[in-house]
Design a protein around this motif. Structure first.
Motif, PDB file in Angstrom:
ATOM      1  N   HIS A  24       0.824  -1.197   0.000  1.00  0.00           N
ATOM      2  CA  HIS A  24       0.000   0.000   0.000  1.00  0.00           C
ATOM      3  C   HIS A  24       0.867   1.260   0.000  1.00  0.00           C
ATOM      4  O   HIS A  24       2.085   1.208   0.156  1.00  0.00           O
ATOM      5  CB  HIS A  24      -0.934  -0.008   1.207  1.00  0.00           C
ATOM      6  CG  HIS A  24      -1.844  -1.195   1.225  1.00  0.00           C
ATOM      7  ND1 HIS A  24      -2.954  -1.284   0.431  1.00  0.00           N
ATOM      8  CD2 HIS A  24      -1.775  -2.365   1.917  1.00  0.00           C
ATOM      9  CE1 HIS A  24      -3.556  -2.448   0.637  1.00  0.00           C
ATOM     10  NE2 HIS A  24      -2.857  -3.116   1.530  1.00  0.00           N
ATOM     11  N   TYR A  37      -5.527  -2.849  10.020  1.00  0.00           N
ATOM     12  CA  TYR A  37      -5.213  -3.991   9.163  1.00  0.00           C
ATOM     13  C   TYR A  37      -6.353  -4.328   8.209  1.00  0.00           C
ATOM     14  O   TYR A  37      -7.538  -4.118   8.509  1.00  0.00           O
ATOM     15  CB  TYR A  37      -4.855  -5.209  10.020  1.00  0.00           C
ATOM     16  CG  TYR A  37      -3.389  -5.215  10.383  1.00  0.00           C
ATOM     17  CD1 TYR A  37      -2.480  -5.981   9.677  1.00  0.00           C
ATOM     18  CD2 TYR A  37      -2.907  -4.396  11.405  1.00  0.00           C
ATOM     19  CE1 TYR A  37      -1.129  -5.963   9.974  1.00  0.00           C
ATOM     20  CE2 TYR A  37      -1.559  -4.364  11.713  1.00  0.00           C
ATOM     21  CZ  TYR A  37      -0.674  -5.145  10.995  1.00  0.00           C
ATOM     22  OH  TYR A  37       0.655  -5.119  11.291  1.00  0.00           O
ATOM     23  N   ASP A  38      -5.966  -4.861   7.056  1.00  0.00           N
ATOM     24  CA  ASP A  38      -6.925  -5.337   6.069  1.00  0.00           C
ATOM     25  C   ASP A  38      -7.781  -6.429   6.704  1.00  0.00           C
ATOM     26  O   ASP A  38      -7.256  -7.394   7.261  1.00  0.00           O
ATOM     27  CB  ASP A  38      -6.164  -5.886   4.859  1.00  0.00           C
ATOM     28  CG  ASP A  38      -7.054  -6.178   3.672  1.00  0.00           C
ATOM     29  OD1 ASP A  38      -8.158  -6.722   3.879  1.00  0.00           O
ATOM     30  OD2 ASP A  38      -6.642  -5.887   2.530  1.00  0.00           O
ATOM     31  N   LYS A  70      -9.329  -8.742   5.491  1.00  0.00           N
ATOM     32  CA  LYS A  70      -9.307 -10.041   4.803  1.00  0.00           C
ATOM     33  C   LYS A  70      -8.137 -10.918   5.226  1.00  0.00           C
ATOM     34  O   LYS A  70      -8.069 -12.088   4.822  1.00  0.00           O
ATOM     35  CB  LYS A  70      -9.279  -9.828   3.287  1.00  0.00           C
ATOM     36  CG  LYS A  70     -10.512  -9.116   2.733  1.00  0.00           C
ATOM     37  CD  LYS A  70     -10.519  -9.076   1.219  1.00  0.00           C
ATOM     38  CE  LYS A  70      -9.389  -8.226   0.662  1.00  0.00           C
ATOM     39  NZ  LYS A  70      -9.547  -6.793   0.988  1.00  0.00           N
ATOM     40  N   PRO A  80      -4.350   0.272   4.384  1.00  0.00           N
ATOM     41  CA  PRO A  80      -4.525  -0.852   5.309  1.00  0.00           C
ATOM     42  C   PRO A  80      -3.312  -1.772   5.310  1.00  0.00           C
ATOM     43  O   PRO A  80      -2.746  -2.056   4.256  1.00  0.00           O
ATOM     44  CB  PRO A  80      -5.771  -1.559   4.769  1.00  0.00           C
ATOM     45  CG  PRO A  80      -5.786  -1.225   3.309  1.00  0.00           C
ATOM     46  CD  PRO A  80      -5.245   0.163   3.199  1.00  0.00           C
ATOM     47  N   THR A  91      -1.071  -5.263   5.945  1.00  0.00           N
ATOM     48  CA  THR A  91      -1.237  -6.704   5.765  1.00  0.00           C
ATOM     49  C   THR A  91      -0.144  -7.500   6.452  1.00  0.00           C
ATOM     50  O   THR A  91      -0.288  -8.695   6.657  1.00  0.00           O
ATOM     51  CB  THR A  91      -1.247  -7.076   4.274  1.00  0.00           C
ATOM     52  OG1 THR A  91      -0.017  -6.656   3.673  1.00  0.00           O
ATOM     53  CG2 THR A  91      -2.425  -6.431   3.553  1.00  0.00           C
TER      54      THR A  91
END
Length: 333
Positions: A43, A231-232, A234, A283, A285
């Motif tokens: 990102h 945080y993401d 996913k 975000p 990861t």
């Protein structure tokens, strides 16, 4: 080693087990988890002003400290049982020059994506050689792993180890007011929670060790997550026992984040946020993203600018020397 420590070590060896994950699906799931957690985030970087602030906060210098790379250190006592479960054991290393007065202790929490790893270290290698050579005892902690044990119980194992060392400080010849919590990766994530989260002390407990504080006096976090809110959603939620982070309740995400506690008035302690990785913005990861260290550094400075705390990104020097120099500046052994 005292008779008490030898007794606890024998008990640890009897109860210690090494669990192996079976099945192709479990191995593949863990592989995917580690790739996601350890890979660099893709990102955008923080804004120019924020990045300049982070980089200006990163370097610090002190006089050179010893690093005795040719010496071979061995655990003074292995497999000391600090709790009732088989994986609640620690290895104890005395420094090169043991002192008659109580010595500072580095309590170490290993990495491994919350689901792998143990307390085994190589004491004659970086960073341990420099720390042992400069007067710090090392307590390397094994904690219970996911998926059987998840947040907060897995992190609390680390706090229970701190309580155990404080409760038996005379047997360890440890200074209970100089407990330095040092965690790497997943272990750094848990160490930051123990440093700024709830104290596990229960003064009225019938269990002697539970009467002592689990809060360290100093924190060294290396490549660990400090704010799960960024945080993401996913990414895998292994730390929390869920399929993804998005499945974790908001209040749990907050209460697993060291930055959240600092923002809400947690006592500030000297903290070194040490990262070997570059900074990239949310975000997030990767728990290794140096943005975590900058966020914690910034929150601590806002809460109490007088307490020593430093952020060191993309570290390339031997980490033991970096840590030892910083500890010498903030609390000489």
């Amino acid at each position: 080693p005292t008779p008490f420590l030898m007794h606890m070590a024998r008990a640890g060896k009897k109860r210690r087990t090494r669990e192996w994950t079976a099945g192709v699906s479990a191995v593949l799931a863990l592989t995917v988890l580690l790739v996601v957690l350890i890979s660099s985030a893709s990102h955008a970087r923080p804004g120019a002003g924020e990045l300049q602030e982070a980089e200006s906060a990163s370097p610090f210098t002190g006089r050179a400290v010893e690093s005795l790379e040719t010496l071979s250190f061995h655990a003074s006592v292995q497999d000391i049982q600090y709790g009732p479960f088989p994986n609640q054991v620690l290895d104890w290393y005395n420094p090169l020059n043991e002192r008659s007065t109580p010595q500072p202790v580095i309590v170490f929490s290993h990495g491994g994506g919350f689901a792998m790893g143990d307390e085994a270290i190589q004491p004659n290698e970086d960073p341990w050689n420099a720390l042992l050579a400069n007067g710090y005892a090392i307590a390397s902690v094994r904690y219970r792993l996911a998926p059987e044990t998840v947040f907060p119980e897995s992190a609390n194992d680390l706090g229970k180890a701190v309580q155990f060392i404080r409760a038996h400080s005379s047997e360890f010849n440890a200074d209970p007011s100089r407990i330095i919590l040092y965690g790497v990766s997943a272990g750094g994530t848990m160490a930051s929670y123990i440093a700024f989260g709830p104290d596990l002390a229960r003064p009225e407990s019938e269990v002697y060790e539970e009467r002592f504080s689990s809060l360290p006096n100093t924190l060294v976090i290396q490549n660990g997550a400090t704010d799960w809110r960024l945080y993401d959603k996913k990414i895998p939620g292994v730390y929390f026992g869920t399929a993804t982070l998005g499945d974790v309740p908001k209040n749990t995400v907050e209460q697993a984040s060291a930055v959240w506690y600092v923002e809400h008035g947690a006592p500030v302690i000297p903290t070194l946020a040490l990262y070997t990785t570059p900074i990239s913005g949310p975000p997030l990861t990767s728990i290794h993203n140096a943005y975590n260290g900058f966020l914690l550094h910034k929150a601590l400075r806002a809460q109490n600018p007088e307490t020593p705390n430093a952020f060191y990104a993309q570290a390339t020097r031997p980490l033991g020397l970096v840590i030892a120099e910083w500890l010498e500046q903030t609390q000489p052994p």
